[in-house]
Write an enzyme that holds these catalytic residues in place. Sequence first.
Site, short mmCIF file in Angstrom:
data_model
loop_
_atom_site.label_atom_id
_atom_site.label_comp_id
_atom_site.label_asym_id
_atom_site.label_seq_id
_atom_site.Cartn_x
_atom_site.Cartn_y
_atom_site.Cartn_z
N THR A 52 -9.04 -0.57 5.41
CA THR A 52 -8.18 -1.45 6.20
C THR A 52 -6.85 -1.72 5.51
OG1 THR A 52 -9.18 -3.45 5.28
CG2 THR A 52 -10.18 -2.55 7.26
N ASP A 53 -5.88 -2.14 6.31
CA ASP A 53 -4.57 -2.49 5.78
C ASP A 53 -4.46 -4.00 5.59
OD1 ASP A 53 -4.16 -3.57 8.33
OD2 ASP A 53 -2.85 -1.95 8.98
N SER A 54 -3.29 -4.48 5.29
CA SER A 54 -3.10 -5.91 5.03
C SER A 54 -3.38 -6.78 6.26
CB SER A 54 -1.69 -6.17 4.52
OG SER A 54 -0.73 -5.78 5.49
N VAL B 159 -7.02 -4.31 9.78
CA VAL B 159 -7.42 -3.24 10.68
C VAL B 159 -7.36 -1.91 9.93
CG1 VAL B 159 -6.65 -4.48 12.74
CG2 VAL B 159 -5.11 -2.88 11.63
#
Length: 140
Positions: A19-21, A24
């Site tokens: 996931t990203d920041s 998601v």
Amino acid sequence: MNDESPSFVWPVRIYYEDTDSGGVVYYANYLKFMERARTEWLRSLGFEQDLLLQQDGIIFAVRHVEVGYHQPARFNDLLEIHVRLAKRGRASLTLYQEVVKASDSQLLCRGNVKIACVDMKTMSPTPIPKKILMEIPDVD
């Protein structure tokens, strides 16, 4: 997924590292999931990519990718990565792939990936070995 040829399905669980920041799945990771599913698809047909390199001197390299993103995946989601042969050429395969959420079959991402059979000595396209073509159904 169209029913023109059989679909291979590979499960993927989403981990924090995917996931990203924003929490998601980072967009490029969908390509990694698709890559893993293509490798497992070949394995299900009886072909290990390291052995294809050692014994036949070939690799399958991505030539072209078209991807559309529809909905995000999130941490701990279980996904299904679908692989279906869309077109078979002399030295390439085009695969239609979908990433869906296993719990409700929601489409998250889809793409067309063209892979080329490449001779590692010359780094140029080469015909797909007959032993592979015999295991991959032809599509019209």
